[in-house]
Design a protein around this motif. Sequence first.
Motif, PDB file in Angstrom:
ATOM      1  N   GLY A 118       0.809  -1.214   0.000  1.00  0.00           N
ATOM      2  CA  GLY A 118       0.000   0.000   0.000  1.00  0.00           C
ATOM      3  C   GLY A 118       0.841   1.263   0.000  1.00  0.00           C
ATOM      4  N   MET A 119       2.007   1.180  -0.617  1.00  0.00           N
ATOM      5  CA  MET A 119       2.910   2.338  -0.668  1.00  0.00           C
ATOM      6  C   MET A 119       2.515   3.235  -1.827  1.00  0.00           C
ATOM      7  N   ASP A 120       1.987   4.408  -1.513  1.00  0.00           N
ATOM      8  CA  ASP A 120       1.634   5.307  -2.595  1.00  0.00           C
ATOM      9  C   ASP A 120       2.361   6.649  -2.507  1.00  0.00           C
ATOM     10  N   ARG A 121       3.257   6.790  -1.538  1.00  0.00           N
ATOM     11  CA  ARG A 121       4.062   8.007  -1.447  1.00  0.00           C
ATOM     12  C   ARG A 121       5.229   7.906  -2.422  1.00  0.00           C
ATOM     13  N   ASN A 122       5.324   8.870  -3.328  1.00  0.00           N
ATOM     14  CA  ASN A 122       6.366   8.842  -4.347  1.00  0.00           C
ATOM     15  C   ASN A 122       7.769   8.836  -3.765  1.00  0.00           C
ATOM     16  N   GLU A 123       7.978   9.542  -2.653  1.00  0.00           N
ATOM     17  CA  GLU A 123       9.320   9.598  -2.060  1.00  0.00           C
ATOM     18  C   GLU A 123       9.811   8.207  -1.685  1.00  0.00           C
ATOM     19  N   GLU A 124       8.953   7.421  -1.079  1.00  0.00           N
ATOM     20  CA  GLU A 124       9.326   6.061  -0.679  1.00  0.00           C
ATOM     21  C   GLU A 124       9.617   5.195  -1.910  1.00  0.00           C
ATOM     22  N   ARG A 125       8.792   5.354  -2.932  1.00  0.00           N
ATOM     23  CA  ARG A 125       8.955   4.560  -4.146  1.00  0.00           C
ATOM     24  C   ARG A 125      10.265   4.907  -4.850  1.00  0.00           C
ATOM     25  N   VAL A 126      10.525   6.201  -4.990  1.00  0.00           N
ATOM     26  CA  VAL A 126      11.751   6.644  -5.658  1.00  0.00           C
ATOM     27  C   VAL A 126      12.967   6.176  -4.880  1.00  0.00           C
TER      28      VAL A 126
END
Length: 146
Positions: A118-126
């Motif tokens: 459920g990761m939808d924060r771009n910072e975490e993904r990048v």
Amino acid sequence: ILKPIEPEKYNGVPDLAEFHKFTNQMQEYLAGYRVKPRNHASVVSRFLGGRAHEFYVNTVSRNSKAYQFKDILVGLFNYCFPIDFRQKMREKLRNTRQNGRLIQTYAYELENLFLILGMDRNEERVDAFWFGLDKYIQGELWKQMM
């Protein structure tokens, strides 16, 4: 007008691909027949077997009209998957590296883990993407940014 195809039964096997397939098929079925939210639980129950049906009987059936589709899915997941499943997936994400694979393959694996967690924060993904890239690719990207 085509009628929606009946979803395959979900038996509560802790397999993400099976759970995801059931979720998608069930969502299309409910939308295709325009099932009212108060009736979602009773319709979903017809496509549950094994441990998944056990969840329905023990939890949802007492007040089925109060359960929305999303609530049923969250409950099913928590009931059927091991309690440390998300923790293991977070650990897998931390350890996922490109390791010479195609970037598309690496990105696809990360995308699946983001979806599961459920990761939808771009910072975490990048962050996860960048630090898992092969070092030579990181170096080339740094050169291009200068």
